[in-house]
Scaffold this motif. Sequence first.
Motif, mmCIF file in Angstrom:
data_model
loop_
_atom_site.group_PDB
_atom_site.id
_atom_site.type_symbol
_atom_site.label_atom_id
_atom_site.label_comp_id
_atom_site.label_asym_id
_atom_site.label_seq_id
_atom_site.Cartn_x
_atom_site.Cartn_y
_atom_site.Cartn_z
ATOM 1 N N HIS A 86 -27.480 -31.425 -7.293
ATOM 2 C CA HIS A 86 -27.251 -30.599 -8.486
ATOM 3 C C HIS A 86 -28.355 -30.796 -9.507
ATOM 4 N N MET A 87 -28.691 -29.686 -10.176
ATOM 5 C CA MET A 87 -29.723 -29.668 -11.218
ATOM 6 C C MET A 87 -29.078 -28.999 -12.417
ATOM 7 N N ILE A 88 -28.585 -29.820 -13.348
ATOM 8 C CA ILE A 88 -27.817 -29.288 -14.474
ATOM 9 C C ILE A 88 -28.725 -29.174 -15.696
ATOM 10 N N GLN A 89 -28.952 -27.975 -16.143
ATOM 11 C CA GLN A 89 -29.688 -27.750 -17.395
ATOM 12 C C GLN A 89 -31.002 -28.529 -17.435
ATOM 13 N N MET A 90 -31.760 -28.546 -16.313
ATOM 14 C CA MET A 90 -32.997 -29.341 -16.355
ATOM 15 C C MET A 90 -34.245 -28.568 -15.951
ATOM 16 N N LEU A 91 -34.090 -27.361 -15.436
ATOM 17 C CA LEU A 91 -35.277 -26.652 -14.937
ATOM 18 C C LEU A 91 -36.215 -26.157 -16.033
ATOM 19 N N TYR B 77 -37.363 -12.868 -29.745
ATOM 20 C CA TYR B 77 -37.766 -13.521 -30.996
ATOM 21 C C TYR B 77 -38.687 -14.709 -30.739
ATOM 22 N N ARG B 78 -39.417 -14.652 -29.640
ATOM 23 C CA ARG B 78 -40.280 -15.788 -29.307
ATOM 24 C C ARG B 78 -41.261 -16.090 -30.436
ATOM 25 N N HIS B 79 -41.684 -15.040 -31.136
ATOM 26 C CA HIS B 79 -42.633 -15.223 -32.239
ATOM 27 C C HIS B 79 -42.034 -16.043 -33.382
ATOM 28 N N HIS C 44 -40.013 -24.410 -20.498
ATOM 29 C CA HIS C 44 -40.034 -23.034 -19.983
ATOM 30 C C HIS C 44 -38.851 -22.291 -20.565
ATOM 31 N N TYR C 45 -39.069 -21.055 -20.908
ATOM 32 C CA TYR C 45 -37.960 -20.239 -21.392
ATOM 33 C C TYR C 45 -37.374 -19.503 -20.199
ATOM 34 N N VAL C 46 -36.502 -20.177 -19.471
ATOM 35 C CA VAL C 46 -35.985 -19.570 -18.242
ATOM 36 C C VAL C 46 -34.464 -19.441 -18.322
#
Length: 290
Positions: free
Chosen positions: A138-143, A184-186, A195-197
Amino acid sequence: VIPSMRSLTAEEYVEAFKSFLDHSTEHQCMDEFNKEEMPNIVADLGNGKSTINVLGVGSGTGEQDLKMIRILQAAHPGVLIDNEIIEPNPQHVAAYKELVNQAPDLQKVSFIWHQLTSSEYEQQVKEKGTHKKFDFIHMIQMLYRVEDIHNTIKFFHSCLDQHGKLLIIILSDSSGWASLWKKYRHCLPSTDSGHYVTSSGITDILKRLGVEYRVYEFPSGWDITECFIEGDPVGGLMMDFLTGTKNFLGTAPAGLRRRLQEALCQPECSSKKDGRIIFSNNLSMIVVES
């Protein structure tokens, strides 16, 4: 002179993250998923083997890991569970070990901690040339924090045993984060290295890898009302967590601060409830077959 903006250190991140957990339903949301879906997901893991091998990638302080371990124990009574953990933050590793020490019901579970990043672990495995296989990863909230998301998923998917499953928990496309990052990245400082994923970014990768998966969506909220109260210490920590920046409210230019606070109030990011501002923190649980 206003001090310049900088990213959070590991210790500062731990503190900001704690304030996020204290004011959000992140863990309650995962509990709902654990209750409603996890028993079915883990029912056929291990396929009658005497030991089930589990790997947590970026496990943090271990609360979620242990909840999943207990669901596994309930689904497979008497089976040994071999649990390995990859977590780079030493404070998190120490807190996880302490949790395990206090838990009397984990006799049939063995623990191995790797104080490494996921890419350091991957490198180590490739150098050794031996490939341990896992029944559940499991990969919880880490990518958000890995260098190369595609190759990280590809590598850990290759660590699955036959009939194994990989669980990825990530922010949903319906979350306020998705709008914040897209639209709203600016308004965000350039200090944050993440990363915004969100979930669609992950399912796109899974499609390219040609693997089977299912997505479960669960609602979650984060009460960010204090972010708008001048000088509020909790609000300050929340803004640090949102932006990945130390003392964002004290170091950001006034215009940037105002733009971000305005963006946070937009209906695609937040809703109002009983006079409080609740930021949407919806999660996607993606279960990938081996």
